[in-house]
Write a protein that holds these residues in place. Structure first.
Motif, short mmCIF file in Angstrom:
data_model
loop_
_atom_site.label_atom_id
_atom_site.label_comp_id
_atom_site.label_asym_id
_atom_site.label_seq_id
_atom_site.Cartn_x
_atom_site.Cartn_y
_atom_site.Cartn_z
N VAL A 1 0.84 -1.20 0.00
CA VAL A 1 0.00 0.00 0.00
C VAL A 1 0.88 1.25 0.00
N THR A 2 1.97 1.22 0.75
CA THR A 2 2.89 2.37 0.76
C THR A 2 3.46 2.61 -0.64
N GLY A 3 3.85 1.55 -1.32
CA GLY A 3 4.33 1.68 -2.70
C GLY A 3 3.25 2.22 -3.62
N GLY A 4 2.02 1.77 -3.43
CA GLY A 4 0.92 2.27 -4.24
C GLY A 4 0.66 3.75 -4.01
N VAL A 5 0.78 4.19 -2.76
CA VAL A 5 0.60 5.61 -2.46
C VAL A 5 1.72 6.42 -3.12
N LEU A 6 2.93 5.89 -3.12
CA LEU A 6 4.04 6.56 -3.81
C LEU A 6 3.72 6.72 -5.29
N LEU A 7 3.22 5.67 -5.92
CA LEU A 7 2.88 5.75 -7.35
C LEU A 7 1.80 6.80 -7.59
N LYS A 8 0.81 6.83 -6.72
CA LYS A 8 -0.27 7.82 -6.85
C LYS A 8 0.30 9.24 -6.74
N THR A 9 1.20 9.45 -5.82
CA THR A 9 1.80 10.77 -5.63
C THR A 9 2.59 11.18 -6.86
N LEU A 10 3.34 10.27 -7.43
CA LEU A 10 4.11 10.59 -8.63
C LEU A 10 3.20 10.90 -9.81
N ARG A 11 2.08 10.19 -9.91
CA ARG A 11 1.14 10.45 -11.01
C ARG A 11 0.51 11.83 -10.89
N LEU A 12 0.35 12.33 -9.66
CA LEU A 12 -0.18 13.68 -9.46
C LEU A 12 0.65 14.72 -10.19
N HIS A 13 1.94 14.45 -10.31
CA HIS A 13 2.86 15.41 -10.93
C HIS A 13 3.00 15.21 -12.43
N GLY A 14 2.28 14.23 -13.00
CA GLY A 14 2.34 14.02 -14.43
C GLY A 14 3.65 13.41 -14.90
N ILE B 189 8.09 6.57 -13.41
CA ILE B 189 7.37 6.05 -12.24
C ILE B 189 7.79 4.62 -11.96
N ALA B 190 7.95 3.82 -13.01
CA ALA B 190 8.42 2.45 -12.83
C ALA B 190 9.82 2.43 -12.22
N ALA B 191 10.68 3.31 -12.69
CA ALA B 191 12.04 3.41 -12.12
C ALA B 191 11.98 3.84 -10.66
N ALA B 192 11.08 4.77 -10.35
CA ALA B 192 10.94 5.22 -8.96
C ALA B 192 10.46 4.09 -8.07
N LEU B 193 9.57 3.25 -8.59
CA LEU B 193 9.10 2.10 -7.81
C LEU B 193 10.25 1.14 -7.53
N ALA B 194 11.09 0.91 -8.51
CA ALA B 194 12.25 0.03 -8.32
C ALA B 194 13.20 0.63 -7.29
N LEU B 195 13.45 1.93 -7.36
CA LEU B 195 14.32 2.59 -6.37
C LEU B 195 13.71 2.55 -4.97
N TRP B 196 12.40 2.76 -4.89
CA TRP B 196 11.73 2.70 -3.60
C TRP B 196 11.87 1.31 -2.98
N SER B 197 11.66 0.28 -3.80
CA SER B 197 11.75 -1.08 -3.26
C SER B 197 13.16 -1.40 -2.79
N PHE C 156 3.07 8.43 6.70
CA PHE C 156 3.81 9.55 6.10
C PHE C 156 3.53 9.62 4.60
N ALA C 157 3.53 8.48 3.92
CA ALA C 157 3.27 8.47 2.48
C ALA C 157 1.87 8.99 2.19
N VAL C 158 0.88 8.58 2.98
CA VAL C 158 -0.49 9.04 2.78
C VAL C 158 -0.58 10.54 3.05
N LEU C 159 0.02 11.00 4.13
CA LEU C 159 0.00 12.42 4.44
C LEU C 159 0.65 13.25 3.33
N PHE C 160 1.81 12.79 2.86
CA PHE C 160 2.50 13.49 1.79
C PHE C 160 1.67 13.54 0.53
N ALA C 161 1.03 12.41 0.19
CA ALA C 161 0.19 12.37 -1.01
C ALA C 161 -0.99 13.34 -0.88
N ARG C 162 -1.59 13.37 0.30
CA ARG C 162 -2.73 14.29 0.52
C ARG C 162 -2.28 15.75 0.42
#
Length: 158
Positions: free
Chosen positions: A100-113, A119-127, A146-152
């Protein structure tokens, strides 16, 4: 501001397959936290006494010393899950919190276009960054919150 990137369908699939494969070890490593049974014991004590631990009862060298247990809620959750499903339930919680934390990260990155390949590279770096901490630990709740708060906050800001 979106970064223009040309990507073919095969590049897209390959990047996401690699990102998912690199994420799997963080999700599927077995539980090996040496403090886990300390957390379970503290959770068991709190459930049995309907109180938060205030003094160290687990230590051989310093019994009765004031203990500020700031991880009390996660310890109760761990103990309840352990009672209900054993180590498998704790492992499932660990994998779920990380996923879920990784999914929130992906959602946050998509907000920025940001383009999908980045985004795939960011997921690999996050993992890779969470791999050393991908055990059942109270900090996983903090990571998720923290990830949810940051995304919000980013959603409101944008």
């Amino acid at each position: 501001m979106a970064i223009p990137v040309r990507q073919s369908r095969s590049d897209y699939r390959l990047a996401w397959a690699a990102a998912v494969l690199l994420t799997l070890p963080a999700l599927f490593l077995p539980i090996s936290n040496p403090d886990l049974f300390w957390h379970l014991s503290a959770g068991r004590w709190m459930i049995e006494h309907w109180a938060i631990v205030r003094a160290d009862y687990l230590s051989f060298t310093m019994p009765g010393v004031v203990w500020h247990d700031f991880e009390w809620l996660s310890q109760v959750v761990f103990e309840l899950l352990y009672r209900g499903g054993g180590m498998a339930a704790l492992w499932l919680l660990k994998a779920s919190l990380l996923a879920v934390t990784g999914g929130v990260l992906l959602k946050t990155l998509r907000l920025h276009g940001i383009p999908s390949l980045f985004i795939a590279a960011a997921l690999a770096l996050w993992s890779a960054s969470v791999l050393p901490h991908s055990d059942i630990r109270p900090e996983l709740f903090s990571l998720l919150f923290f990830a949810v708060l940051f995304a919000r906050l980013e959603g409101v800001r944008l």
